[in-house]
Design a protein around this motif. Structure first.
Motif, PDB file in Angstrom:
ATOM      1  N   ALA C  76      -7.392 -17.772   0.330  1.00 52.07           N
ATOM      2  CA  ALA C  76      -7.958 -18.305   1.356  1.00 52.07           C
ATOM      3  C   ALA C  76      -8.529 -17.232   2.553  1.00 52.07           C
ATOM      4  O   ALA C  76      -7.832 -16.136   2.710  1.00 52.07           O
ATOM      5  CB  ALA C  76      -6.880 -19.281   1.952  1.00 52.07           C
ATOM      6  N   PRO C  77      -9.559 -17.892   3.251  1.00 51.93           N
ATOM      7  CA  PRO C  77     -10.121 -16.582   4.075  1.00 51.93           C
ATOM      8  C   PRO C  77      -9.183 -16.322   5.267  1.00 51.93           C
ATOM      9  O   PRO C  77      -8.534 -17.324   5.929  1.00 51.93           O
ATOM     10  CB  PRO C  77     -11.434 -17.191   4.497  1.00 51.93           C
ATOM     11  N   SER C  78      -9.282 -15.217   5.945  1.00 46.06           N
ATOM     12  CA  SER C  78      -8.502 -14.961   7.107  1.00 46.06           C
ATOM     13  C   SER C  78      -9.777 -14.569   8.195  1.00 46.06           C
ATOM     14  O   SER C  78     -10.621 -13.681   7.936  1.00 46.06           O
ATOM     15  CB  SER C  78      -7.949 -13.586   6.870  1.00 46.06           C
ATOM     16  N   VAL C  79      -9.540 -15.130   9.577  1.00 47.43           N
ATOM     17  CA  VAL C  79     -10.376 -15.071  10.396  1.00 47.43           C
ATOM     18  C   VAL C  79      -9.861 -14.199  11.536  1.00 47.43           C
ATOM     19  O   VAL C  79      -8.953 -13.689  11.577  1.00 47.43           O
ATOM     20  CB  VAL C  79     -10.655 -16.265  11.111  1.00 47.43           C
ATOM     21  N   PHE C  80     -11.062 -13.464  12.291  1.00 50.10           N
ATOM     22  CA  PHE C  80     -10.726 -12.799  13.304  1.00 50.10           C
ATOM     23  C   PHE C  80      -9.743 -13.025  14.299  1.00 50.10           C
ATOM     24  O   PHE C  80      -9.842 -13.999  15.017  1.00 50.10           O
ATOM     25  CB  PHE C  80     -12.231 -12.434  14.212  1.00 50.10           C
ATOM     26  N   GLY C  81      -8.829 -12.150  14.816  1.00 51.04           N
ATOM     27  CA  GLY C  81      -7.835 -12.325  15.601  1.00 51.04           C
ATOM     28  C   GLY C  81      -6.538 -12.873  15.238  1.00 51.04           C
ATOM     29  O   GLY C  81      -5.622 -13.051  15.917  1.00 51.04           O
ATOM     30  N   GLU C  82      -6.452 -13.197  13.796  1.00 50.10           N
ATOM     31  CA  GLU C  82      -5.170 -13.685  13.265  1.00 50.10           C
ATOM     32  C   GLU C  82      -4.217 -12.577  13.018  1.00 50.10           C
ATOM     33  O   GLU C  82      -4.675 -11.403  12.764  1.00 50.10           O
ATOM     34  CB  GLU C  82      -5.469 -14.579  11.914  1.00 50.10           C
ATOM     35  N   TYR C  83      -2.987 -12.988  12.918  1.00 54.07           N
ATOM     36  CA  TYR C  83      -1.930 -12.087  12.867  1.00 54.07           C
ATOM     37  C   TYR C  83      -1.690 -12.211  11.222  1.00 54.07           C
ATOM     38  O   TYR C  83      -1.097 -13.681  11.114  1.00 54.07           O
ATOM     39  CB  TYR C  83      -0.466 -12.265  13.626  1.00 54.07           C
ATOM     40  N   LEU C  84      -1.467 -11.572  10.410  1.00 49.13           N
ATOM     41  CA  LEU C  84      -0.985 -12.008   9.108  1.00 49.13           C
ATOM     42  C   LEU C  84       0.376 -11.241   8.878  1.00 49.13           C
ATOM     43  O   LEU C  84       0.612 -10.171   9.382  1.00 49.13           O
ATOM     44  CB  LEU C  84      -1.912 -11.269   7.925  1.00 49.13           C
ATOM     45  N   SER C  85       1.169 -12.073   7.992  1.00 52.22           N
ATOM     46  CA  SER C  85       2.299 -11.374   7.589  1.00 52.22           C
ATOM     47  C   SER C  85       2.138 -10.628   6.308  1.00 52.22           C
ATOM     48  O   SER C  85       1.957 -11.194   5.342  1.00 52.22           O
ATOM     49  CB  SER C  85       3.382 -12.505   7.428  1.00 52.22           C
ATOM     50  N   ALA C  86       2.423  -9.376   6.064  1.00 57.67           N
ATOM     51  CA  ALA C  86       2.166  -8.650   4.697  1.00 57.67           C
ATOM     52  C   ALA C  86       3.596  -8.316   4.365  1.00 57.67           C
ATOM     53  O   ALA C  86       4.676  -8.059   5.085  1.00 57.67           O
ATOM     54  CB  ALA C  86       1.362  -7.540   5.189  1.00 57.67           C
ATOM     55  N   THR C  87       3.700  -8.285   2.849  1.00 59.43           N
ATOM     56  CA  THR C  87       4.902  -8.154   2.482  1.00 59.43           C
ATOM     57  C   THR C  87       4.542  -7.203   1.025  1.00 59.43           C
ATOM     58  O   THR C  87       3.839  -7.539   0.493  1.00 59.43           O
ATOM     59  CB  THR C  87       5.555  -9.559   2.002  1.00 59.43           C
ATOM     60  N   ILE C  88       5.404  -6.271   0.969  1.00 59.17           N
ATOM     61  CA  ILE C  88       5.397  -5.620  -0.107  1.00 59.17           C
ATOM     62  C   ILE C  88       6.800  -5.705  -1.201  1.00 59.17           C
ATOM     63  O   ILE C  88       7.841  -5.494  -0.250  1.00 59.17           O
ATOM     64  CB  ILE C  88       5.468  -3.950   0.055  1.00 59.17           C
ATOM     65  N   SER C  89       6.856  -6.235  -2.405  1.00 58.12           N
ATOM     66  CA  SER C  89       8.082  -6.022  -2.983  1.00 58.12           C
ATOM     67  C   SER C  89       7.896  -5.106  -4.305  1.00 58.12           C
ATOM     68  O   SER C  89       6.888  -5.153  -4.853  1.00 58.12           O
ATOM     69  CB  SER C  89       8.761  -7.288  -3.414  1.00 58.12           C
ATOM     70  N   VAL C  90       8.839  -4.676  -4.930  1.00 58.54           N
ATOM     71  CA  VAL C  90       8.682  -3.698  -5.871  1.00 58.54           C
ATOM     72  C   VAL C  90       8.719  -4.620  -7.204  1.00 58.54           C
ATOM     73  O   VAL C  90       9.766  -5.210  -7.259  1.00 58.54           O
ATOM     74  CB  VAL C  90       9.514  -2.622  -6.032  1.00 58.54           C
ATOM     75  N   ARG C  91       7.892  -4.536  -8.189  1.00 49.55           N
ATOM     76  CA  ARG C  91       7.715  -5.286  -9.572  1.00 49.55           C
ATOM     77  C   ARG C  91       8.452  -4.442 -10.590  1.00 49.55           C
ATOM     78  O   ARG C  91       9.293  -4.898 -11.360  1.00 49.55           O
ATOM     79  CB  ARG C  91       6.491  -5.537  -9.654  1.00 49.55           C
ATOM     80  N   GLU C  92       7.911  -3.002 -10.705  1.00 50.50           N
ATOM     81  CA  GLU C  92       8.577  -2.353 -11.639  1.00 50.50           C
ATOM     82  C   GLU C  92       8.252  -0.731 -11.151  1.00 50.50           C
ATOM     83  O   GLU C  92       7.237  -0.213 -10.541  1.00 50.50           O
ATOM     84  CB  GLU C  92       7.448  -2.335 -12.871  1.00 50.50           C
ATOM     85  N   ILE C  93       9.165  -0.116 -11.781  1.00 58.84           N
ATOM     86  CA  ILE C  93       9.229   1.440 -11.270  1.00 58.84           C
ATOM     87  C   ILE C  93       9.442   2.157 -12.599  1.00 58.84           C
ATOM     88  O   ILE C  93      10.533   1.788 -13.657  1.00 58.84           O
ATOM     89  CB  ILE C  93      10.242   2.075 -10.364  1.00 58.84           C
TER      90      ILE C  93
END
Lengths: 161, 161, 161, 161
Positions: C76-93
């Motif tokens: 879905a689109p994100s608009v100017f001025g929004e705060y997004l919650s970003a997440t990183i998780s490790v799938r494989e190493i």
């Protein structure tokens, strides 16, 4: 003065397309992208007209051509999909430095952006200015402004200082 | 003059990290990215200090805040991973326009970039200048330069003209 | 498997602001800018959580961490001025490679972007894969997905393949 | 199937120059810039080959053509100053969606980047999918992959999934 009044001196011209990637949420060119266009234009001029490509400067020789000063008037907005006429002419050339007038005009010939940038040729490791090679200097002089048009643009730039 | 000599006026300060995305093939900040940093800094200042966010300006009100003039001295290169101290102070405020001094300093306090930008508040549809709202103007004045530091930076800017 | 089910494993989280510079003429995030956000997020995770900064990797050691594969769903689109919650998780190493799930959610918790990227640690001069150092590997494992949330995101990614 | 085996179907091809602005501190193309190149390439294809410019789509009609899914393999690095051969071929066309294979090859013909992107034509205000116009669809079909080359690239893309 003799050399600058050479009637054969001409500015370097190129057509630029305003891309989707260049525009901001207001639908017009985001100004830092104009500076990226400046940089690409100078890159093209060096490669195509001066036969001294950035690749040779940066990669082969280990030199650099940083922009040390910039003055830009954003006269009118440019919109997505427009073709702009870009022009470079040489205002001054020193031992290591080069002052360029860059302007972008819209399809109707009206000014969009007028800029002046100062570039310096350096040796990157020591970050020290080095002389512009003679053959490159000779080619650069062919673009030294002497036409009424460039005088006008110099006058405008003057006025805005 | 009385208000500018208010000892409580302070520049807006922010720490910036030089990111991988900001650097060019020479390993230093690509200059158009400095201008993107300028834009983000002004965006942060408007939102955090002036309580007049770009979102409100652009999205809610249909206004715009284009940069109409820019003068920048790139004094020394910044390298990947460095934290820069960014400073905004107000040089002049007109009815619709705002002239800002922006400078970036390296971790050792030395100047990296010194710029002056002129912004104009406009109504986007008509592309016409409109007066800066009173409450915003009052908050802007708190950042009007009067300290020795800003005088110095004005002097430097003068010298480079 | 024991280590991945460690209830203390958590994704790395960060708030991101959608800036003016990130948006296109349609007023939403221009998708290449999401990838720039991915890169900055990985850069922050390496520096803050893995204590192995890109500066150390790239500048000090002469290594690199190129992205060799990318899969992204722009939900879905994100608009100017929004705060997004970003997440990183490790799938494989693997020995030299690392597969990460990256997702951005809007202020209402709905998915905006879901991506999977594969990074490889290399020695730059020879452009050859090198083993991830042990201490860095140990820290990376703390972010290995085992929570219901990451299972869900893996399932979603699966579905979209 | 008859139409896809049309021997006259060809991919859209374009030469791209790796610019200074595209490269990162490691001297190679910064991967988000490849995605910007993807976007510009699609923009050029729409304008030049499909006669349905982004300007018409976005500005005139109020539509949009968001990328909803992306898969990219960054096979080998590209360096500053190289000319890349870019290719678009159509993998699938639905009512509103379009799946494209995009690849970039180096001067020696070796693969640098292989990607698959899914675009959807939408009406922007309602953010709702709309059918691709008939004449545009007919032109798109001329680029539907059927050549051995595109089969190979489809196979490769398959393998990497």
């Amino acid at each position: 003065m003799a050399e600058t009044s050479d009637p054969k001196t001409v500015p370097y011209r190129k057509q630029l397309l305003v891309r989707f990637a260049d525009c901001d949420a207001a639908g017009i060119v985001f100004y830092p992208r104009y500076l990226e266009m400046f940089n690409s234009l100078v890159e093209d001029w060096y490669r195509d007209a001066l036969q001294f490509s950035f690749t040779e400067i940066v990669t082969t020789r280990g030199w650099g051509l940083p922009t040390v000063r910039l003055e830009v008037d954003f006269v009118a907005p440019s919109v997505f999909g427009e073709y702009l006429s870009a022009t470079i002419s040489v205002r001054e050339i020193g031992t290591s430095s080069l002052t360029l007038d860059i302007s972008f005009q819209g399809p109707d010939g009206s000014d969009r952006v007028r800029g002046k940038i100062v570039l310096v040729l350096i040796e990157r490791r020591k970050h020290k200015a080095i002389p512009i090679p003679h053959d490159v200097r000779r080619r650069i002089l062919k673009f030294k402004a002497a036409s009424p048009n460039s005088t006008r643009s110099a006058a405008l730039a003057k006025k805005s200082e």
